[in-house]
Design a protein around this motif. Structure first.
Motif, PDB file in Angstrom:
ATOM      1  N   ASN A 274       0.828  -1.209   0.000  1.00 32.11           N
ATOM      2  CA  ASN A 274       0.000   0.000   0.000  1.00 32.11           C
ATOM      3  C   ASN A 274       0.864   1.262   0.000  1.00 32.11           C
ATOM      4  O   ASN A 274       0.566   2.239  -0.702  1.00 32.11           O
ATOM      5  CB  ASN A 274      -0.916   0.009   1.230  1.00 32.11           C
TER       6      ASN A 274
ATOM      7  N   ASN B 100       0.747   3.747  -3.147  1.00 38.62           N
ATOM      8  CA  ASN B 100       0.208   5.088  -2.906  1.00 38.62           C
ATOM      9  C   ASN B 100       1.255   6.178  -3.108  1.00 38.62           C
ATOM     10  O   ASN B 100       0.928   7.292  -3.528  1.00 38.62           O
ATOM     11  CB  ASN B 100      -0.375   5.173  -1.498  1.00 38.62           C
TER      12      ASN B 100
ATOM     13  N   ARG C 276      -6.873   7.028   7.741  1.00 36.60           N
ATOM     14  CA  ARG C 276      -6.330   6.370   6.550  1.00 36.60           C
ATOM     15  C   ARG C 276      -5.197   5.411   6.935  1.00 36.60           C
ATOM     16  O   ARG C 276      -5.105   4.294   6.418  1.00 36.60           O
ATOM     17  CB  ARG C 276      -5.817   7.421   5.571  1.00 36.60           C
TER      18      ARG C 276
ATOM     19  N   PHE D  11      -5.354   1.339   6.112  1.00 34.55           N
ATOM     20  CA  PHE D  11      -4.475   0.722   5.123  1.00 34.55           C
ATOM     21  C   PHE D  11      -3.211   0.091   5.712  1.00 34.55           C
ATOM     22  O   PHE D  11      -2.503  -0.623   5.003  1.00 34.55           O
ATOM     23  CB  PHE D  11      -4.101   1.746   4.053  1.00 34.55           C
TER      24      PHE D  11
ATOM     25  N   PRO E 114     -11.876  -0.951   4.385  1.00 38.77           N
ATOM     26  CA  PRO E 114     -11.065  -0.464   3.260  1.00 38.77           C
ATOM     27  C   PRO E 114     -11.863  -0.332   1.971  1.00 38.77           C
ATOM     28  O   PRO E 114     -11.599   0.571   1.169  1.00 38.77           O
ATOM     29  CB  PRO E 114      -9.958  -1.525   3.131  1.00 38.77           C
TER      30      PRO E 114
ATOM     31  N   SER F   4     -11.997   3.435   0.412  1.00 39.59           N
ATOM     32  CA  SER F   4     -11.441   3.643  -0.929  1.00 39.59           C
ATOM     33  C   SER F   4     -12.462   4.290  -1.853  1.00 39.59           C
ATOM     34  O   SER F   4     -12.133   5.190  -2.635  1.00 39.59           O
ATOM     35  CB  SER F   4     -10.982   2.302  -1.513  1.00 39.59           C
TER      36      SER F   4
ATOM     37  N   SER G  11     -12.931   7.927  -0.870  1.00 41.51           N
ATOM     38  CA  SER G  11     -11.767   8.714  -1.290  1.00 41.51           C
ATOM     39  C   SER G  11     -11.842   9.039  -2.773  1.00 41.51           C
ATOM     40  O   SER G  11     -11.521  10.154  -3.206  1.00 41.51           O
ATOM     41  CB  SER G  11     -10.478   7.942  -0.986  1.00 41.51           C
ATOM     42  N   TRP G  12     -12.272   8.069  -3.554  1.00 45.40           N
ATOM     43  CA  TRP G  12     -12.390   8.301  -4.999  1.00 45.40           C
ATOM     44  C   TRP G  12     -13.498   9.313  -5.297  1.00 45.40           C
ATOM     45  O   TRP G  12     -13.359  10.158  -6.179  1.00 45.40           O
ATOM     46  CB  TRP G  12     -12.677   6.989  -5.715  1.00 45.40           C
TER      47      TRP G  12
ATOM     48  N   TYR H  96      -6.742   2.735  -9.727  1.00 42.09           N
ATOM     49  CA  TYR H  96      -6.272   2.159  -8.462  1.00 42.09           C
ATOM     50  C   TYR H  96      -7.433   1.506  -7.715  1.00 42.09           C
ATOM     51  O   TYR H  96      -7.292   0.406  -7.160  1.00 42.09           O
ATOM     52  CB  TYR H  96      -5.643   3.249  -7.605  1.00 42.09           C
ATOM     53  N   LEU H  97      -8.581   2.179  -7.718  1.00 47.50           N
ATOM     54  CA  LEU H  97      -9.755   1.649  -7.016  1.00 47.50           C
ATOM     55  C   LEU H  97     -10.211   0.331  -7.630  1.00 47.50           C
ATOM     56  O   LEU H  97     -10.523  -0.629  -6.917  1.00 47.50           O
ATOM     57  CB  LEU H  97     -10.894   2.670  -7.062  1.00 47.50           C
TER      58      LEU H  97
ATOM     59  N   PHE I 256      -7.728  -2.348  -6.708  1.00 47.58           N
ATOM     60  CA  PHE I 256      -7.896  -2.672  -5.289  1.00 47.58           C
ATOM     61  C   PHE I 256      -9.119  -3.558  -5.079  1.00 47.58           C
ATOM     62  O   PHE I 256      -9.069  -4.561  -4.357  1.00 47.58           O
ATOM     63  CB  PHE I 256      -8.031  -1.375  -4.485  1.00 47.58           C
TER      64      PHE I 256
END
Length: 271
Positions: A22, A26, A49, A53, A82, A86, A89-90, A101-102, A105
Motif C-alpha cells: 500500500n 500510494n 487512513r 491501510f 477499506p 477507498s 476517497s475516490w 487504483y480503485l 484494489f
C-alpha cells in the motif's frame, strides 16, 4: 503435523505484508518518495487512513491465521472498511488514476473474499473436526469393537483413540452420514460410545473411519479416565515427523504442476 494448511499461511502472510504494498503503490500514485509518503501518512489528519491501510490488513492476516468461525465473520466485517474508505476517497477526488487504483484494489480484494466464500475454505473455519492441526493427542488402541451404524451392525477394531474421536477399521462399507454406536471392552471394563463418521479411507479392502464422538459430560469423563490409563501405559502416538510433502516448496510445486493445494485439504491429515 500441527502446522496449518499452506494456503492459509500464505494468505495470512500476504495480509501482513500488504501495508508495504500500500505504501509503495500510494507513493507512486501521489508522485512522491516513499519517505515523504510515510511522513504524510502519520500526520494527525491522516490517522484514519493510516489505520485502514496499515492496521486492518495486519488484523485481517491474524484473523485468517486464527482459523475459527468467529474470526471468519470478523474478517469479512473488517474488510468492509477499506472497501468503503477507498470508494469515498475516490468520490472526493474522482480522477482517472484513482479510478484505476480503485478498480485494481477492488479486484484483488474481491478475489480474496471470494476465496473465503468457497465451501472448501469456509468449512475449515466452521467445522472444528476438520482442523486436523488442532486434534488432541491420540493413543494406540487395537480394541475389538461391535458397532451399529444407522440400522447395520458390524465388527471391527478401534485403531486409535483421543478425547474427541477415534479411528475404526472394518470390512463394512459406510459413509459419512448417520450416527454410529460403538461398544468395546478394555481392562475388563465395558464402554459404550456414540459418534458420527467424519471421514473415510479405503486400504487393501479394509475401510477406515474417523469418528467424532458425541458424548455427554459423564461420557467425556469416562473417556478421559480411559485416556489417562492408556497414557500411563505409554500408548501415546507421537506426531508424524515432517516429510518432503510438508514443505513449502513441495506445496508450490504441487500447486503449479497438479493444480492441487489451492484450498485447505482436510482428508486424513490428523488421523
Amino acid at each position: 503435523m500441527k502446522r496449518k494448511p499452506w494456503p492459509l499461511i500464505v494468505l495470512a502472510l500476504l495480509h501482513f505484508f500488504a501495508p508495504l504494498g500500500n505504501i509503495v503503490a500510494n507513493s507512486i500514485l501521489a508522485k512522491v518518495t516513499i519517505e515523504t509518503y510515510i511522513k504524510a501518512l502519520f500526520h494527525p489528519d491522516e490517522l484514519v487512513r493510516t489505520f485502514i491501510f496499515l492496521c486492518i490488513p495486519i488484523l485481517g492476516g491474524i484473523l485468517i491465521y486464527i482459523c475459527k468461525k468467529w474470526s471468519y465473520y470478523l474478517y469479512l466485517l473488517v474488510m468492509v472498511f477499506p472497501f468503503s474508505y477507498s470508494y469515498l476517497s475516490w468520490q472526493s477526488q474522482p480522477t482517472i488514476e484513482l479510478g484505476i487504483y480503485l478498480i485494481a484494489f477492488y479486484l484483488i480484494n474481491l478475489l480474496v473474499v471470494g476465496y473465503f466464500i468457497l465451501p472448501q475454505v469456509r468449512q475449515v473455519y466452521f467445522d472444528p473436526r476438520l482442523r486436523w492441526w488442532e486434534t488432541k493427542p491420540r493413543f494406540k488402541a487395537d480394541f475389538e469393537t461391535e458397532f451399529t451404524w444407522v440400522d447395520q451392525k458390524g465388527r471391527g477394531e478401534i485403531k486409535n483413540l483421543s478425547e474427541g474421536g477415534l479411528l475404526i477399521e472394518t470390512d463394512l462399507k459406510m459413509n459419512t452420514m448417520g450416527r454410529i454406536d460403538i461398544d468395546f471392552k478394555y481392562k475388563e471394563q465395558n464402554y459404550a460410545l456414540k459418534g458420527e463418521i467424519v471421514y473415510s479411507k479405503n486400504s487393501n479392502g479394509r475401510f477406515g473411519y474417523g469418528v467424532s464422538l458425541l458424548t455427554s459430560e459423564e461420557e467425556r469423563q469416562t473417556v478421559k479416565r480411559l485416556i489417562s490409563v492408556m497414557s500411563e501405559q505409554g500408548l501415546l502416538i507421537t506426531g508424524r515427523a515432517p516429510t518432503q510433502e510438508d514443505t513449502f516448496s513441495y506445496w508450490v510445486k504441487r500447486l503449479l504442476t497438479q493444480r492441487k493445494g489451492w484450498v485447505p485439504e482436510t482428508n486424513n491429515k490428523g488421523r
